[in-house]
Design a protein around this motif. Structure first.
Motif, PDB file in Angstrom:
ATOM      1  N   UNK A  10     -29.442 -67.276   7.277  1.00 43.25           N
ATOM      2  CA  UNK A  10     -28.856 -65.983   7.762  1.00 43.25           C
ATOM      3  C   UNK A  10     -30.003 -65.188   8.359  1.00 43.25           C
ATOM      4  N   UNK A  11     -29.888 -64.134   8.992  1.00 43.08           N
ATOM      5  CA  UNK A  11     -31.040 -63.418   9.586  1.00 43.08           C
ATOM      6  C   UNK A  11     -32.110 -62.938   8.762  1.00 43.08           C
ATOM      7  N   UNK A  12     -31.702 -62.945   7.328  1.00 46.39           N
ATOM      8  CA  UNK A  12     -32.684 -62.582   6.383  1.00 46.39           C
ATOM      9  C   UNK A  12     -33.672 -63.840   5.809  1.00 46.39           C
ATOM     10  N   UNK A  13     -33.256 -64.966   6.296  1.00 44.80           N
ATOM     11  CA  UNK A  13     -33.873 -66.124   5.894  1.00 44.80           C
ATOM     12  C   UNK A  13     -33.531 -66.940   4.907  1.00 44.80           C
ATOM     13  N   UNK A  14     -32.468 -66.322   4.237  1.00 41.55           N
ATOM     14  CA  UNK A  14     -31.804 -66.984   2.906  1.00 41.55           C
ATOM     15  C   UNK A  14     -30.701 -68.020   3.658  1.00 41.55           C
ATOM     16  N   UNK A  15     -30.983 -69.068   2.692  1.00 40.35           N
ATOM     17  CA  UNK A  15     -30.034 -70.317   2.963  1.00 40.35           C
ATOM     18  C   UNK A  15     -28.452 -69.789   2.949  1.00 40.35           C
ATOM     19  N   UNK A  47     -41.335 -78.315  16.116  1.00 43.10           N
ATOM     20  CA  UNK A  47     -39.795 -78.347  16.547  1.00 43.10           C
ATOM     21  C   UNK A  47     -38.659 -78.834  15.737  1.00 43.10           C
ATOM     22  N   UNK A  48     -37.511 -78.115  16.148  1.00 43.69           N
ATOM     23  CA  UNK A  48     -36.377 -78.640  15.214  1.00 43.69           C
ATOM     24  C   UNK A  48     -35.563 -77.457  14.732  1.00 43.69           C
ATOM     25  N   UNK A  49     -36.129 -76.323  15.098  1.00 40.76           N
ATOM     26  CA  UNK A  49     -35.467 -75.010  14.480  1.00 40.76           C
ATOM     27  C   UNK A  49     -35.092 -74.056  15.821  1.00 40.76           C
ATOM     28  N   UNK A  50     -33.753 -73.424  15.637  1.00 43.52           N
ATOM     29  CA  UNK A  50     -33.216 -72.758  16.936  1.00 43.52           C
ATOM     30  C   UNK A  50     -32.567 -71.549  16.167  1.00 43.52           C
ATOM     31  N   UNK A  51     -32.686 -70.516  17.028  1.00 42.13           N
ATOM     32  CA  UNK A  51     -32.174 -69.070  16.316  1.00 42.13           C
ATOM     33  C   UNK A  51     -30.580 -69.442  16.578  1.00 42.13           C
ATOM     34  N   UNK A  52     -29.835 -68.808  15.582  1.00 43.18           N
ATOM     35  CA  UNK A  52     -28.532 -68.676  15.765  1.00 43.18           C
ATOM     36  C   UNK A  52     -28.015 -67.366  16.512  1.00 43.18           C
ATOM     37  N   UNK A  53     -27.223 -67.339  17.545  1.00 48.94           N
ATOM     38  CA  UNK A  53     -27.086 -66.007  17.974  1.00 48.94           C
ATOM     39  C   UNK A  53     -25.340 -65.849  18.046  1.00 48.94           C
ATOM     40  N   UNK A  54     -25.097 -64.671  17.682  1.00 45.06           N
ATOM     41  CA  UNK A  54     -23.519 -64.313  17.890  1.00 45.06           C
ATOM     42  C   UNK A  54     -23.520 -63.089  18.716  1.00 45.06           C
ATOM     43  N   UNK A  55     -22.900 -62.871  19.793  1.00 41.83           N
ATOM     44  CA  UNK A  55     -22.806 -61.868  20.595  1.00 41.83           C
ATOM     45  C   UNK A  55     -24.275 -61.394  21.034  1.00 41.83           C
ATOM     46  N   UNK A  56     -25.186 -61.992  21.442  1.00 46.69           N
ATOM     47  CA  UNK A  56     -26.392 -61.789  21.787  1.00 46.69           C
ATOM     48  C   UNK A  56     -27.384 -61.415  20.829  1.00 46.69           C
ATOM     49  N   UNK A  57     -26.873 -61.525  19.526  1.00 43.46           N
ATOM     50  CA  UNK A  57     -27.662 -60.938  18.291  1.00 43.46           C
ATOM     51  C   UNK A  57     -27.843 -62.041  17.615  1.00 43.46           C
ATOM     52  N   UNK A  58     -29.263 -62.148  17.215  1.00 43.82           N
ATOM     53  CA  UNK A  58     -29.692 -63.055  16.375  1.00 43.82           C
ATOM     54  C   UNK A  58     -29.151 -63.077  14.819  1.00 43.82           C
ATOM     55  N   UNK A  59     -28.547 -64.012  14.352  1.00 40.90           N
ATOM     56  CA  UNK A  59     -27.751 -63.818  13.206  1.00 40.90           C
ATOM     57  C   UNK A  59     -28.238 -64.720  11.947  1.00 40.90           C
ATOM     58  N   UNK A  60     -29.319 -65.724  12.362  1.00 45.20           N
ATOM     59  CA  UNK A  60     -29.595 -66.714  11.647  1.00 45.20           C
ATOM     60  C   UNK A  60     -30.299 -67.785  12.349  1.00 45.20           C
TER      61      UNK A  60
END
Length: 164
Positions: free
Chosen positions: A60-65, A123-136
């Motif tokens: 998640x956005x806090x870095x928790x699995x 390489x191999x890590x990407x941010x996850x965005x929902x509605x333009x905001x990084x959520x994880x």
């Protein structure tokens, strides 16, 4: 009578403020477990199609699995590398491949990997965005080459495009 009306006005204003504040907090995008699992499954499926045994982590956005798997045959080290890539992309809000490329060109940024224990500039890590905001973030580790890890991570993100 005036004191009662003034009290009612304050109560009304407080109630409206409380409801508005609460509604704002509820509407903030977050990464539900169902989406985290969907992302992991799609990344695993892509890597499996490509013949790679990997680990995939979503934080998640806090870095928790939120979700993590290690495919049959994936090395034990891939568990940590997938987590650290997911953590890095969520924390720094960029692709880990892009961060690694930037750091390689700028000597002042080469110390980024010392910024926190979980930062990994591969390489191999990407941010996850929902509605333009990084959520994880998603991290994939174990494919032969960081570009291949990133392909699998991208497949994970594509699986939730309709949810954005």
């Amino acid at each position: 009578m005036y004191k009662i009306n003034l009290s009612l006005l304050f109560l009304l204003l407080f109630s409206v403020f409380s409801i508005t504040t609460h509604a704002t907090q509820i509407q903030k995008p977050f990464l539900p477990l169902s989406l985290a699992n969907k992302i992991v499954a799609a990344a695993v499926q892509q890597c499996e199609q490509n013949g790679f045994q990997v680990s995939v982590a979503v934080v998640d956005q806090s870095g928790v699995i939120r979700a993590q798997v290690r495919m049959d045959g994936a090395g034990a080290h891939t568990i940590e590398s997938s987590f650290r890539k997911a953590y890095t992309s969520a924390s720094l809000k960029l692709s880990t491949l892009k961060i690694a490329q930037i750091a390689a060109k700028d000597p002042e940024l080469q110390g980024l990997h010392h910024m926190a224990n979980n930062i990994l500039l591969l390489g191999g890590g990407l941010p996850i965005k929902i509605n333009g905001e990084v959520v994880g973030g998603i991290g994939v580790g174990g494919a032969p080459g960081e570009h291949r890890d990133e392909v699998c991570a991208e497949a994970g993100l594509k699986s939730i495009e309709e949810n954005k």
